[in-house]
Design a protein around this motif. Structure first.
Motif, PDB file in Angstrom:
ATOM      1  N   TYR A  19       0.845  -1.099   0.018  1.00 27.29           N
ATOM      2  CA  TYR A  19      -0.057  -0.017   0.123  1.00 27.29           C
ATOM      3  C   TYR A  19       0.913   1.246  -0.158  1.00 27.29           C
ATOM      4  O   TYR A  19       0.716   2.144  -0.713  1.00 27.29           O
ATOM      5  N   ALA A  20       1.948   1.260   0.843  1.00 27.66           N
ATOM      6  CA  ALA A  20       2.851   2.504   0.864  1.00 27.66           C
ATOM      7  C   ALA A  20       3.651   2.752  -0.300  1.00 27.66           C
ATOM      8  O   ALA A  20       3.696   3.857  -0.547  1.00 27.66           O
ATOM      9  N   LEU A  21       3.926   1.432  -0.672  1.00 24.46           N
ATOM     10  CA  LEU A  21       4.787   1.899  -2.047  1.00 24.46           C
ATOM     11  C   LEU A  21       3.910   2.357  -3.140  1.00 24.46           C
ATOM     12  O   LEU A  21       4.440   3.120  -4.032  1.00 24.46           O
ATOM     13  N   THR A  22       2.692   1.617  -3.267  1.00 22.68           N
ATOM     14  CA  THR A  22       1.887   1.934  -4.409  1.00 22.68           C
ATOM     15  C   THR A  22       1.484   3.592  -4.206  1.00 22.68           C
ATOM     16  O   THR A  22       1.367   4.428  -5.223  1.00 22.68           O
ATOM     17  N   GLN A  23       1.282   3.915  -3.129  1.00 21.12           N
ATOM     18  CA  GLN A  23       1.103   5.359  -2.628  1.00 21.12           C
ATOM     19  C   GLN A  23       1.974   6.161  -3.019  1.00 21.12           C
ATOM     20  O   GLN A  23       2.026   7.333  -3.468  1.00 21.12           O
ATOM     21  N   ALA A  24       3.390   5.735  -2.812  1.00 17.07           N
ATOM     22  CA  ALA A  24       4.599   6.729  -3.147  1.00 17.07           C
ATOM     23  C   ALA A  24       4.845   6.868  -4.786  1.00 17.07           C
ATOM     24  O   ALA A  24       5.341   7.829  -5.143  1.00 17.07           O
ATOM     25  N   PHE A  25       4.409   5.822  -5.388  1.00 17.81           N
ATOM     26  CA  PHE A  25       4.529   5.946  -6.949  1.00 17.81           C
ATOM     27  C   PHE A  25       3.258   6.495  -7.405  1.00 17.81           C
ATOM     28  O   PHE A  25       3.332   7.062  -8.580  1.00 17.81           O
ATOM     29  N   TYR A  26       2.283   6.658  -6.766  1.00 17.07           N
ATOM     30  CA  TYR A  26       0.980   7.250  -7.418  1.00 17.07           C
ATOM     31  C   TYR A  26       0.537   8.203  -6.301  1.00 17.07           C
ATOM     32  O   TYR A  26      -0.739   8.013  -5.856  1.00 17.07           O
ATOM     33  N   PRO A  27       1.275   9.196  -5.905  1.00 17.20           N
ATOM     34  CA  PRO A  27       0.831  10.176  -4.845  1.00 17.20           C
ATOM     35  C   PRO A  27      -0.568  10.790  -5.125  1.00 17.20           C
ATOM     36  O   PRO A  27      -0.646  11.350  -6.342  1.00 17.20           O
ATOM     37  N   GLY A  28      -1.284  11.274  -4.352  1.00 13.28           N
ATOM     38  CA  GLY A  28      -2.406  12.009  -4.436  1.00 13.28           C
ATOM     39  C   GLY A  28      -3.678  10.911  -5.133  1.00 13.28           C
ATOM     40  O   GLY A  28      -4.893  11.588  -5.122  1.00 13.28           O
ATOM     41  N   ILE A  29      -3.391   9.840  -5.473  1.00 12.67           N
ATOM     42  CA  ILE A  29      -4.385   9.018  -5.909  1.00 12.67           C
ATOM     43  C   ILE A  29      -5.037   8.035  -4.816  1.00 12.67           C
ATOM     44  O   ILE A  29      -4.137   7.821  -4.118  1.00 12.67           O
ATOM     45  N   GLU A  30      -6.294   7.955  -4.887  1.00  9.74           N
ATOM     46  CA  GLU A  30      -7.038   7.432  -4.043  1.00  9.74           C
ATOM     47  C   GLU A  30      -6.779   5.716  -4.125  1.00  9.74           C
ATOM     48  O   GLU A  30      -7.015   5.099  -5.134  1.00  9.74           O
ATOM     49  N   LEU A  31      -6.242   5.147  -2.899  1.00 11.84           N
ATOM     50  CA  LEU A  31      -6.225   3.689  -2.895  1.00 11.84           C
ATOM     51  C   LEU A  31      -7.220   2.882  -2.257  1.00 11.84           C
ATOM     52  O   LEU A  31      -7.937   3.578  -1.368  1.00 11.84           O
ATOM     53  N   ASP A  32      -7.851   1.943  -2.987  1.00 11.73           N
ATOM     54  CA  ASP A  32      -8.909   1.060  -2.500  1.00 11.73           C
ATOM     55  C   ASP A  32      -8.566  -0.516  -2.172  1.00 11.73           C
ATOM     56  O   ASP A  32      -8.118  -1.100  -3.147  1.00 11.73           O
ATOM     57  N   THR A  33      -8.603  -0.770  -0.825  1.00 15.40           N
ATOM     58  CA  THR A  33      -8.364  -2.296  -0.762  1.00 15.40           C
ATOM     59  C   THR A  33      -9.594  -3.127  -0.283  1.00 15.40           C
ATOM     60  O   THR A  33      -9.363  -4.275  -0.068  1.00 15.40           O
ATOM     61  N   SER A  34     -10.693  -2.449  -0.221  1.00 15.20           N
ATOM     62  CA  SER A  34     -11.759  -3.011   0.089  1.00 15.20           C
ATOM     63  C   SER A  34     -12.267  -4.084  -0.938  1.00 15.20           C
ATOM     64  O   SER A  34     -13.097  -5.117  -0.743  1.00 15.20           O
ATOM     65  N   VAL A  35     -11.775  -4.254  -2.034  1.00 11.49           N
ATOM     66  CA  VAL A  35     -12.314  -5.096  -3.351  1.00 11.49           C
ATOM     67  C   VAL A  35     -11.326  -6.511  -2.965  1.00 11.49           C
ATOM     68  O   VAL A  35     -11.353  -7.311  -3.760  1.00 11.49           O
ATOM     69  N   SER A  36     -10.476  -6.419  -2.037  1.00  3.72           N
ATOM     70  CA  SER A  36      -9.472  -7.487  -1.917  1.00  3.72           C
ATOM     71  C   SER A  36     -10.065  -8.858  -1.282  1.00  3.72           C
ATOM     72  O   SER A  36      -9.299  -9.624  -0.903  1.00  3.72           O
ATOM     73  N   SER A  37     -11.439  -9.057  -1.155  1.00  2.64           N
ATOM     74  CA  SER A  37     -11.944 -10.134  -0.720  1.00  2.64           C
ATOM     75  C   SER A  37     -12.291 -11.274  -1.658  1.00  2.64           C
ATOM     76  O   SER A  37     -11.376 -12.063  -2.106  1.00  2.64           O
ATOM     77  N   LEU A  38     -13.356 -11.423  -2.417  1.00  4.78           N
ATOM     78  CA  LEU A  38     -13.701 -12.190  -3.402  1.00  4.78           C
ATOM     79  C   LEU A  38     -13.099 -12.278  -4.616  1.00  4.78           C
ATOM     80  O   LEU A  38     -12.525 -13.187  -5.020  1.00  4.78           O
ATOM     81  N   GLU A  39     -12.809 -11.140  -5.149  1.00  2.00           N
ATOM     82  CA  GLU A  39     -12.062 -10.999  -6.325  1.00  2.00           C
ATOM     83  C   GLU A  39     -10.858 -11.418  -6.129  1.00  2.00           C
ATOM     84  O   GLU A  39     -10.105 -12.058  -6.999  1.00  2.00           O
ATOM     85  N   ALA A  40     -10.003 -11.118  -4.998  1.00  2.19           N
ATOM     86  CA  ALA A  40      -8.714 -11.672  -4.779  1.00  2.19           C
ATOM     87  C   ALA A  40      -8.595 -13.338  -4.834  1.00  2.19           C
ATOM     88  O   ALA A  40      -7.700 -13.713  -5.124  1.00  2.19           O
ATOM     89  N   GLN A  41      -9.564 -13.788  -4.003  1.00  2.57           N
ATOM     90  CA  GLN A  41      -9.640 -15.228  -3.861  1.00  2.57           C
ATOM     91  C   GLN A  41      -9.727 -15.966  -5.150  1.00  2.57           C
ATOM     92  O   GLN A  41      -9.080 -16.876  -5.575  1.00  2.57           O
ATOM     93  N   GLU A  42     -10.648 -15.253  -5.985  1.00  2.00           N
ATOM     94  CA  GLU A  42     -11.109 -15.863  -7.460  1.00  2.00           C
ATOM     95  C   GLU A  42      -9.557 -15.625  -8.181  1.00  2.00           C
ATOM     96  O   GLU A  42      -9.193 -16.724  -8.859  1.00  2.00           O
ATOM     97  N   PHE A  43      -8.970 -14.674  -8.084  1.00  2.95           N
ATOM     98  CA  PHE A  43      -7.778 -14.484  -8.937  1.00  2.95           C
ATOM     99  C   PHE A  43      -6.729 -15.217  -8.218  1.00  2.95           C
ATOM    100  O   PHE A  43      -5.953 -16.027  -9.438  1.00  2.95           O
ATOM    101  N   ALA A  44      -6.538 -15.239  -7.195  1.00  3.37           N
ATOM    102  CA  ALA A  44      -5.587 -16.089  -6.478  1.00  3.37           C
ATOM    103  C   ALA A  44      -5.634 -17.471  -6.703  1.00  3.37           C
ATOM    104  O   ALA A  44      -4.619 -18.322  -7.192  1.00  3.37           O
ATOM    105  N   GLY A  45      -6.708 -18.080  -7.063  1.00  5.43           N
ATOM    106  CA  GLY A  45      -7.132 -19.417  -7.455  1.00  5.43           C
ATOM    107  C   GLY A  45      -6.664 -19.830  -8.805  1.00  5.43           C
ATOM    108  O   GLY A  45      -6.358 -20.961  -9.220  1.00  5.43           O
TER     109      GLY A  45
END
Length: 517
Positions: A19-45
């Motif tokens: 999160y910190a590194l992404t924010q540093a590379f894209y300053p001022g852009i909003e980061l969203d981690t709330s989508v990391s449940s179902l989509e993450a599980q599906e993609f990880a599979g």
């Protein structure tokens, strides 16, 4: 780039760093981690049992697996589906060693982001706030275990953290200087005391500290000082501190001199009555704002032998002072400083902030020149940190966040401003002696303290390098216990002033538990 970045991580222990590194590379852009449940599980599979990262952007896509950059693969169809969501990062990994997984992935992620964005970060892939602590630790490890394996310290730091260039040189310079300074303190056999005064004449736009308008709390300040007295009484009788030497006392805030002269007299009287001051090597009061400094208050500080004060302009540009909510002028700063010198304060620090709204490198150069004309004993150079609890966050929402428009340009401007400030400090005969970083710093830079030889802020080094226990008193303060085995434990006081006053017994009990009294 504008819009929303979705960061999808299926290993929560890695979320902070990515999160910190992404924010540093894209300053001022909003980061969203709330989508990391179902989509993450599906993609990880869909991924093999290895480290794999996929970064998508409106302008293209990038994926990494086991250190190789690839743009094709079984996940490509899914990646294309997600491009509409702007920039997305996915992670799945199967490494068993947590420490190795974290180190390896941070390097892999950083290298890929550097290539993808065409940008490097000043501090490489470091996301912690204490880079000099890391450097000092590695220096000590090399000396004790001869573990450099033929590689220089610089080579090791680049391999581990992609740290190089002027920031590497700055960190190493400070780490080496601190060794000599710290040899005169008591380390783990000593301790320091922090006293927080959470009141200010007004709240600055950038401030995220525990700070309250002093006028609104005037009637309850005696109660607040009474609660502080109870905490001081605890320190006085604590078995933990009886066996240690008090090295430094630091009164911060807020603005301690927002108190009246009579209130300051009560506070300093209690501090010197309950604390063993005979071996104290530094007694600091952040006088801070010029609109809180009077001759009467400075006389109180002299009465109790305060050895170091801060008079902090933040900028010498009048328009910026008005914008950030400071109710004083540049002339007020100069008058307060001149008065303190006339009263023979011989260790005065001044703070400035780089990256304040609307300021250019020319404004920074002017501020530094004006400070050179005053000739303080130390200068602390802060990079603006846009904190969630600060009014600046809302101001940017309405006025526009300059960081999101051109990350390269903002970083270049900030780096030049930092060089201007560093050169000004050098011309005053100062050297860098402590450094720390914060989240959401403009330009992904650092805060650096410069001082004339022998005028270093000792407490600043101790708190940042975590070299001894610090007992912190007052609303919103955090006490820290540092043990010989390197373990660090903390306990905090509630931030709300009324809550602190009413629950003072609980605050003291938290300290008794922390320090095993």
């Amino acid at each position: 780039m504008t819009g929303l970045i979705h960061l999808i991580v299926n290993r929560q222990e890695l979320l902070y760093d990515l999160y910190a590194l992404t924010q540093a590379f894209y300053p001022g852009i909003e980061l969203d981690t709330s989508v990391s449940s179902l989509e993450a599980q599906e993609f990880a599979g869909r991924l093999p049992d290895t480290i794999e990262v996929c970064l998508l952007d409106c302008g293209g896509s990038l994926a990494i697996t086991a250190g190789e950059t690839i743009t094709q693969g079984y996940y490509k169809e899914y990646a294309e589906e997600m491009i509409a969501k702007e920039a997305v990062v996915f992670l799945a990994d199967g490494m068993e060693d947590a420490a190795a997984r974290k180190r390896g992935l941070k390097k892999l992620f950083y290298d890929a982001m550097e290539e993808f964005t065409g940008r490097s970060l000043p501090w490489g892939n470091l996301t912690g706030i204490r880079p000099t602590k890391l450097i000092r630790g590695l220096m000590k490890k090399n000396d004790e275990e001869n573990c450099g394996q033929g590689r220089t310290l610089a080579e090791q730091l680049y391999d581990m953290h992609r740290l190089k260039g002027e920031k590497l040189a700055l960190g190493m310079e400070i780490a080496k200087l601190q060794e000599g300074i710290l040899s005169k303190l008591h380390g783990l056999k000593g301790y320091s005391v922090y006293v927080g005064i959470p009141f200010c004449p007004s709240r600055c736009l950038y401030c995220s500290f525990t700070s309250n308008p002093v006028d609104r709390w005037k009637k309850r300040i005696p109660e607040y000082l009474g609660a502080l007295r109870k905490e001081l009484e605890y320190v006085d009788v604590s078995p933990y501190f009886k066996t240690r030497t008090l090295d430094t006392v630091y009164i911060g805030g807020g603005t301690p001199t927002a108190l009246s002269a009579e209130e300051l007299d009560l506070l300093l009287g209690d501090i010197t009555a309950y604390l063993p001051m005979e071996h104290v090597q530094e007694f600091t009061v952040e006088a801070g704002r010029a609109d809180s400094i009077t001759e009467e208050k400075l006389n109180v500080l002299k009465k109790y032998h305060v050895t170091r004060i801060s008079i902090n302009p933040q900028t010498m540009k009048e328009e910026t002072l008005h914008l950030i909510g400071r109710r004083h002028t540049i002339e007020d700063v100069k008058n307060a400083y001149t008065m303190a010198r006339r009263m023979e304060f011989d260790n005065i620090n001044m703070d400035i902030i780089l990256g304040l709204p609307g300021e250019t490198d020319a404004d920074v150069a002017y501020t530094v020149q004006e400070i050179r004309n005053l000739a303080p004993d130390s200068l602390t150079v802060h990079s603006l940190a846009v904190k969630r609890a600060a009014g600046l966050k809302d101001w940017y929402k309405s006025e526009g966040d300059p960081r999101s428009g051109g990350a390269k340009e903002v970083q270049h401007m900030m780096e030049q401003a930092m060089r201007t400030a560093a050169e000004g400090a050098k011309m005053m005969g100062m050297e860098p002696y402590y450094l720390y970083r914060q989240k959401n710093m403009v330009g992904n830079l650092e805060n650096t303290g410069y001082a004339l030889p022998g005028k270093y802020g000792l407490y600043n080094i101790l708190i940042m390098e975590e070299l001894q226990s610090i007992v912190a008193l007052g609303a919103g303060s955090v006490s820290k216990r540092v043990d010989e085995d390197g373990r660090i434990e903390r306990c905090d006081n509630v931030k709300d002033v009324a809550g602190y006053i009413e629950r003072i017994g609980e605050m003291i009990e938290r300290k008794r538990v922390l320090f095993n009294d």
